[in-house]
Design a protein around this motif. Structure first.
Motif, PDB file in Angstrom:
ATOM      1  N   GLU A  57      30.897   4.853 -14.777  1.00  0.00           N
ATOM      2  CA  GLU A  57      32.126   5.492 -15.249  1.00  0.00           C
ATOM      3  C   GLU A  57      31.990   6.038 -16.661  1.00  0.00           C
ATOM      4  N   ALA A  58      31.252   5.325 -17.514  1.00  0.00           N
ATOM      5  CA  ALA A  58      31.123   5.707 -18.922  1.00  0.00           C
ATOM      6  C   ALA A  58      30.380   7.032 -19.104  1.00  0.00           C
ATOM      7  N   PHE A  59      29.646   7.451 -18.099  1.00  0.00           N
ATOM      8  CA  PHE A  59      28.859   8.686 -18.199  1.00  0.00           C
ATOM      9  C   PHE A  59      29.745   9.892 -18.482  1.00  0.00           C
ATOM     10  N   PHE A  60      30.991   9.857 -18.002  1.00  0.00           N
ATOM     11  CA  PHE A  60      31.877  11.006 -18.136  1.00  0.00           C
ATOM     12  C   PHE A  60      32.545  11.087 -19.515  1.00  0.00           C
ATOM     13  N   SER A  61      32.522  10.001 -20.269  1.00  0.00           N
ATOM     14  CA  SER A  61      33.172   9.986 -21.583  1.00  0.00           C
ATOM     15  C   SER A  61      32.209   9.496 -22.653  1.00  0.00           C
ATOM     16  N   HIS A  62      30.961   9.913 -22.536  1.00  0.00           N
ATOM     17  CA  HIS A  62      29.923   9.417 -23.421  1.00  0.00           C
ATOM     18  C   HIS A  62      29.048  10.581 -23.877  1.00  0.00           C
ATOM     19  N   VAL A  63      28.583  10.518 -25.113  1.00  0.00           N
ATOM     20  CA  VAL A  63      27.628  11.512 -25.590  1.00  0.00           C
ATOM     21  C   VAL A  63      26.292  11.251 -24.903  1.00  0.00           C
ATOM     22  N   ILE A  64      25.791  12.267 -24.214  1.00  0.00           N
ATOM     23  CA  ILE A  64      24.563  12.148 -23.421  1.00  0.00           C
ATOM     24  C   ILE A  64      23.420  12.867 -24.133  1.00  0.00           C
ATOM     25  N   LYS A  65      22.260  12.255 -24.099  1.00  0.00           N
ATOM     26  CA  LYS A  65      21.067  12.893 -24.651  1.00  0.00           C
ATOM     27  C   LYS A  65      20.317  13.594 -23.519  1.00  0.00           C
ATOM     28  N   VAL A  66      20.122  14.877 -23.681  1.00  0.00           N
ATOM     29  CA  VAL A  66      19.374  15.641 -22.684  1.00  0.00           C
ATOM     30  C   VAL A  66      18.082  16.126 -23.328  1.00  0.00           C
ATOM     31  N   ASP A  67      16.971  15.669 -22.813  1.00  0.00           N
ATOM     32  CA  ASP A  67      15.649  16.038 -23.320  1.00  0.00           C
ATOM     33  C   ASP A  67      15.175  17.268 -22.556  1.00  0.00           C
ATOM     34  N   VAL A  68      15.207  18.425 -23.226  1.00  0.00           N
ATOM     35  CA  VAL A  68      14.770  19.678 -22.600  1.00  0.00           C
ATOM     36  C   VAL A  68      13.380  20.012 -23.109  1.00  0.00           C
ATOM     37  N   ASP A  69      12.379  19.730 -22.291  1.00  0.00           N
ATOM     38  CA  ASP A  69      10.993  20.014 -22.657  1.00  0.00           C
ATOM     39  C   ASP A  69      10.645  19.440 -24.028  1.00  0.00           C
ATOM     40  N   GLY A  70      11.104  18.210 -24.284  1.00  0.00           N
ATOM     41  CA  GLY A  70      10.763  17.541 -25.525  1.00  0.00           C
ATOM     42  C   GLY A  70      11.756  17.738 -26.660  1.00  0.00           C
ATOM     43  N   LYS A  71      12.729  18.617 -26.478  1.00  0.00           N
ATOM     44  CA  LYS A  71      13.735  18.865 -27.518  1.00  0.00           C
ATOM     45  C   LYS A  71      15.041  18.189 -27.123  1.00  0.00           C
ATOM     46  N   ASN A  72      15.594  17.381 -28.034  1.00  0.00           N
ATOM     47  CA  ASN A  72      16.783  16.592 -27.721  1.00  0.00           C
ATOM     48  C   ASN A  72      18.065  17.388 -27.939  1.00  0.00           C
ATOM     49  N   ASN A  73      19.007  17.245 -27.007  1.00  0.00           N
ATOM     50  CA  ASN A  73      20.332  17.859 -27.107  1.00  0.00           C
ATOM     51  C   ASN A  73      21.386  16.784 -26.853  1.00  0.00           C
TER      52      ASN A  73
END
Length: 215
Positions: A57-73
């Motif tokens: 449930e927390a996934f929808f209200s949480h800051v998520i780290k997305v690693d795009v080819d080694g670069k963090n977003n």
């Protein structure tokens, strides 16, 4: 606090056909990262990894780290497009989170002490939820995973409104910013419907002939 990290691959092959091929052949989900001063970026997320994260449930209200080819977003989920029949995710919109910039996010409500609620234990009432989530406005660092609604002291026929919620520091409700008439109910404790119907039936029942003659 849960830490969510997703792996992603940048993609240049765009369009509906490309998205269909991506989902069918590579078990990937097309997504887009946008917002801030950077240009939107089309990426592919691993379907299995995304599915597992969505179970929390927390996934929808949480800051998520997305690693795009080694670069963090750092991102927030803004929209999910699901298959109308099968229900699996077909596309994800991800909003970049900028430090120091406030965000508006839907946060789930967690209802506490329902079994020990005064209106339930002493009054025989039933709890009804009129909301399961609320929209909050805050800095990313202050974003709560959920907001608690304590039902312990709510009496029979009592109502919990938005203004009754205890919010974490730095967090505000977007509805209340629109005025006092937006102080909507969150939950209430009411008498069982059957009991109410029986009481009303008793009040409306006509006197029988024996009662009338006795008078």
């Amino acid at each position: 606090m849960v830490d969510f990290t997703l792996r992603a691959i940048a993609r240049d092959d765009l369009g509906k056909g490309a998205s269909r091929r991506l989902r069918r052949n590579a078990d990937m989900v097309p997504a887009i990262i946008y917002g801030g001063s950077k240009a939107p970026q089309s990426v592919s997320l691993e379907a299995r990894e995304l599915k597992k994260a969505l179970e929390n449930e927390a996934f929808f209200s949480h800051v998520i780290k997305v690693d795009v080819d080694g670069k963090n977003n750092n991102v927030l989920i803004k929209a999910l497009q699901r298959h109308p029949a099968k229900g699996h995710v077909m596309h994800v919109d991800l909003l970049r989170v900028i430090a120091g910039h406030e965000v508006t996010v839907l946060v789930p409500l967690h209802f506490l002490n329902e079994k020990s609620c005064v209106g339930v234990k002493q009054g025989g009432g039933i709890i009804s939820h009129t909301m399961t989530e609320v929209e909050v406005h805050c800095l990313p660092k202050d974003l709560p995973e959920f907001i608690e609604v304590d039902m312990a002291e709510v009496e029979l026929n009592g109502i919990v409104h938005l203004t009754d919620l205890k919010l974490p520091k730095g967090v505000s409700l977007t509805a209340l910013a629109q005025g006092a008439d937006h102080d909507l109910p969150v939950a209430n404790v009411h008498a069982p419907r059957v009991a109410v119907d029986d009481e009303e039936a008793g009040e409306e029942a006509p006197k029988d002939e024996g009662e009338e003659s006795a008078e």
